[in-house]
Design a protein around this motif. Structure first.
Motif, PDB file in Angstrom:
ATOM      1  N   HIS A 230      -9.825   0.711  -3.108  1.00 32.05           N
ATOM      2  CA  HIS A 230      -9.461   1.330  -1.776  1.00 32.05           C
ATOM      3  C   HIS A 230     -10.754   2.470  -1.740  1.00 32.05           C
ATOM      4  O   HIS A 230     -11.296   2.746  -0.685  1.00 32.05           O
ATOM      5  CB  HIS A 230      -8.402   2.037  -1.614  1.00 32.05           C
ATOM      6  N   SER A 259      -4.435   3.227   1.965  1.00 32.02           N
ATOM      7  CA  SER A 259      -4.929   1.956   3.290  1.00 32.02           C
ATOM      8  C   SER A 259      -6.249   2.149   3.633  1.00 32.02           C
ATOM      9  O   SER A 259      -6.784   3.278   3.638  1.00 32.02           O
ATOM     10  CB  SER A 259      -3.888   1.968   4.350  1.00 32.02           C
ATOM     11  N   CYS A 260      -6.876   1.185   3.896  1.00 34.88           N
ATOM     12  CA  CYS A 260      -8.385   1.133   4.291  1.00 34.88           C
ATOM     13  C   CYS A 260      -8.412  -0.188   5.176  1.00 34.88           C
ATOM     14  O   CYS A 260      -8.163  -1.080   5.023  1.00 34.88           O
ATOM     15  CB  CYS A 260      -9.307   1.359   3.165  1.00 34.88           C
TER      16      CYS A 260
END
Length: 433
Positions: A230, A259-260
């Protein structure tokens, strides 16, 4: 031939006999241990398009007098067809390179390569600021130089050239960081290869900061010290034109509760040999090529409407992943896994599937197992390994036998399909009698 032109052509100077060799096609010329006294040997290289200089220590020439070129020398440089120059095994004072580089502005050289060279000191790069250099591709491999930190001013002095550079590689050179200011100089760079260095997760946000490498399309970070999937993803978010990313040979793990989103432009993603035991998420949404070779995957569950090539060889897959959610898939590589059977009924639903590689798996050569492989081969879908690398692992009677030689006729594989209709016909004939 005047002194500056001689120096330009013989940058690998040594007090030894010069030996230059031109290949039969007269396209590639290699010179070893050049010397000022024997520079006439270089003449035969003037007809080549690629010239290599091997060996030399240039420290003694740091104060070598380099004067401006006269018109005849400029005209000669302009007439050369040399497009690529390679320097190998040289000890190079950086100040000397800075002084000589300006002569390239009179040539048609497009590519410059330094291989296994040691750069000493720091040059006065301001001297080259006004020169329009034609070099578009610059490569460094296994070079030793001063760290890139605190060198933004040097790169700024070269900005009139570097902002037009299209390809740059700095490989196997112990690079630990790419300062933000340096990346911002490369305005037109399309290709960047920094493989086999020691870049870590924390260096990526700085390297690919706002305004750095704005037109970058291909990036190789192969074999560095990257560990956080990430963090790498976040480091790529400002590369809006990135199409091809190579993260192979890094040991990646997923971070919890993060998250990405990868750049929407990303089409080719290489995660081979990254130690994965499961698919890390999220994956780029518009992928066309995904390479997961040489990992520890036991199962794969993916869905890509645009995926065309999927490479899964050298994993631990026991079954073919569901590929119905990849309707555009053309190439599927499953070599060297633990797969016992290919689901032919699923694969024939994919009208775009053209090339399946599934060699060196422990196949169950029951009728369905052998039949699926033979059906794929019959339609020309199996690749180069067929039939010699497709052998039976079971049942015992077929172990070691080529899959292509296993009988799969209806009578042998499904006798009921023949016997039951035959019995019905006989019963009907008997009743009629």
């Amino acid at each position: 031939m005047n002194v500056p032109l001689l120096f330009f052509l013989g940058l690998g100077l040594l007090e030894a006999e010069c030996r230059c060799f031109l290949n039969r096609t007269e396209e590639h010329c290699v010179c070893y241990q050049l010397s000022q006294k024997s520079a006439s040997s270089i003449i035969q290289c003037l007809a080549a398009t690629v010239v290599e200089f091997w060996g030399g220590e240039l420290e003694k020439y740091t104060n070598f007098p380099i004067t401006n070129l006269d018109p005849s020398a400029i005209e000669m440089l302009q007439s050369l067809i040399i497009r690529k120059i390679i320097f190998r095994d040289l000890l190079v004072p950086e100040v000397l390179i800075a002084r000589v580089l300006r002569f390239f502005s009179y040539t048609q050289v497009k590519e410059l390569v330094f291989d296994s060279c040691i750069f000493e000191g720091r040059g006065n790069w301001g001297e080259t600021a006004v020169w329009n250099l034609p070099i578009l591709s610059l490569h460094f491999h296994n070079v030793t130089t001063a760290p890139l930190t605190d060198r933004e001013q040097d790169f700024s002095s070269l900005s009139s050239w570097l902002e037009n550079l299209q390809e740059l590689s700095v490989t196997s050179s112990h690079v630990t960081s790419l300062p933000c200011g340096i990346g911002q100089v490369f305005r037109a760079l399309r290709y960047l290869d920094v493989a086999h260095n020691t870049l870590g997760d924390e260096s990526l946000m700085s390297a690919f900061c706002k305004g750095a490498f704005p037109q970058l399309q291909i990036l190789s970070l192969q074999h560095n010290n990257l560990t956080s999937y990430h963090t790498v993803c976040k480091g790529m978010q400002l590369l809006h034109d990135l199409q091809h990313l190579d993260l192979s040979q890094n040991k990646l793990t997923a971070d919890l509760f993060t998250s990405c989103q990868w750049p929407a432009s990303l089409r080719i993603f290489n995660l081979s040999d990254t130690g994965l035991s499961e698919i890390l998420t999220p994956l780029p949404s518009s992928l066309e090529v995904l390479d997961l070779t040489f990992n520890h995957l036991h199962g794969v569950d993916i869905s890509f409407s645009s995926l065309k090539k999927l490479f899964l060889s050298k994993n631990m897959l026991q079954a073919v992943p569901c590929i119905r959610n990849c309707p555009m898939l053309e190439t599927l590589d499953l070599d060297n896994n633990l797969i016992t059977e290919l689901p032919w009924d699923d694969m024939k639903l994919l009208e775009h599937l053209q090339d399946v590689a599934a060699a060196n798996n422990p196949y169950d050569c029951s009728c369905s197992g052998a039949g699926g492989l033979q059906a794929l081969a019959g339609r020309g879908h199996l690749g180069q390994g067929w039939p010699q690398n497709y052998t039976c692992h079971s049942p015992p009677g077929y172990q070691g036998r080529l899959v292509k030689d296993v009988p799969v006729s209806v009578l042998q594989c499904n006798s009921a399909a023949v016997i039951v209709p035959l019995c019905i016909v006989l019963i009907l004939l008997g009743a009629a009698g």
